[in-house]
Scaffold this active site. Sequence first.
Site, PDB file in Angstrom:
ATOM      1  N   CYS A 210       0.814  -1.224   0.000  1.00  0.00           N
ATOM      2  CA  CYS A 210       0.000   0.000   0.000  1.00  0.00           C
ATOM      3  C   CYS A 210       0.843   1.267   0.000  1.00  0.00           C
ATOM      4  O   CYS A 210       0.571   2.201  -0.763  1.00  0.00           O
ATOM      5  CB  CYS A 210      -0.946  -0.010   1.197  1.00  0.00           C
ATOM      6  SG  CYS A 210      -0.131  -0.254   2.792  1.00  0.00           S
TER       7      CYS A 210
ATOM      8  N   HIS B 136      -3.448   6.157   4.967  1.00  0.00           N
ATOM      9  CA  HIS B 136      -2.034   6.326   5.289  1.00  0.00           C
ATOM     10  C   HIS B 136      -1.551   7.681   4.784  1.00  0.00           C
ATOM     11  O   HIS B 136      -2.122   8.256   3.840  1.00  0.00           O
ATOM     12  CB  HIS B 136      -1.188   5.249   4.624  1.00  0.00           C
ATOM     13  CG  HIS B 136      -1.414   3.872   5.156  1.00  0.00           C
ATOM     14  ND1 HIS B 136      -2.178   3.596   6.254  1.00  0.00           N
ATOM     15  CD2 HIS B 136      -0.933   2.672   4.714  1.00  0.00           C
ATOM     16  CE1 HIS B 136      -2.171   2.284   6.479  1.00  0.00           C
ATOM     17  NE2 HIS B 136      -1.427   1.709   5.559  1.00  0.00           N
TER      18      HIS B 136
END
EC number: 1.2.1.11
Length: 341
Positions: free
Chosen positions: A128, A240
């Site tokens: 990711c 994130h």
Amino acid sequence: MRVAIVGASGAVGQEFLRILEQRDFPINQLVLFGSSRSAGRRYAFKGKEYEVKLLQHNDDFRDIDIAFASAGAGTSKEFADDITRFGAVMIDNSSAFRMDDDVPLVVPECNATDALVRPRGIIANPNCTTIMLVVTLCPIENLSHIRSIRVASYQSASGAGAEAMQELQQQYKDIVEGRPVTVKKFPHQLAYNVIPQIDIFQENGYTKEEMKMYNETRKIMHSDVKCSSTCVRVSSLRSHSESVWVETARALTVEEVRQAFSATPGITLEDDPSRFVYPMPLDTAGKDDIFVGRIRKDLASDKGLTYWLSGDQIRKGAALNAVQIAEYLVDNGHLKCTRSV
């Protein structure tokens, strides 16, 4: 198109269902697979309910065109032959095959054509943090070759899955209500804390997560660039963020980079610090783009720039990237077949 989702009950599996429906991916038949723990559960998709089948070593994938897998590296390795044996394309969200030479590692904004050459019928979805990083690196690379990258990541609980998100929420509740905090998914309490470790440490002092960013970035960008990172778990629930420093062969202006970001599909520019406008996980959760701001010259390097990004780990950092790969294959006629029922 006949589509399978392996790991349908997990956070990414559930996101696959949402994204496939939202983007109206062409599906004639959908099959959901899971472990013995999730087999039998039912999930809605486009007004119909589908029951999760137990993933087994058999011929269940005989008529599948494309399989999205997000059930962990061990499961992907064990069942890859079953999934691809009859010609299905496996887009794998685990770390199982990412660095294999005969498996393309793809972020469509950067190296979509790599997905067209897949000797084993497998395409790997990157980590990711790597996905979000390279989406923003490629527009810079197009301006001038990037010589070095330094990254500090601020990764939410979502990166460790649905149970980790639930644990963080429960920890806050326990603290407020005066109960002992339970710690299972992380090495330490995450609520009201940051943990400077994601995944296990390697002999060189970096974690596996940090080495993924180093190795995967080079493979995706077909570059000799080196990337040094520190990956940190923070107590946000979803999305994130990363603070990025790049050094390029040619000194770039902030305006050049800002214009390149603005012109790149998949990037949204939010860069007006004087008005407190910059990307934050609270705002980027649930959105498709990578949001970029705080673009400025690096005071420690004449040819350096630094910027901040934030993006939804479960969407672009996982499920959305895989679906975009599948869309690219469909658009270029590279799936096993297109059937009608």
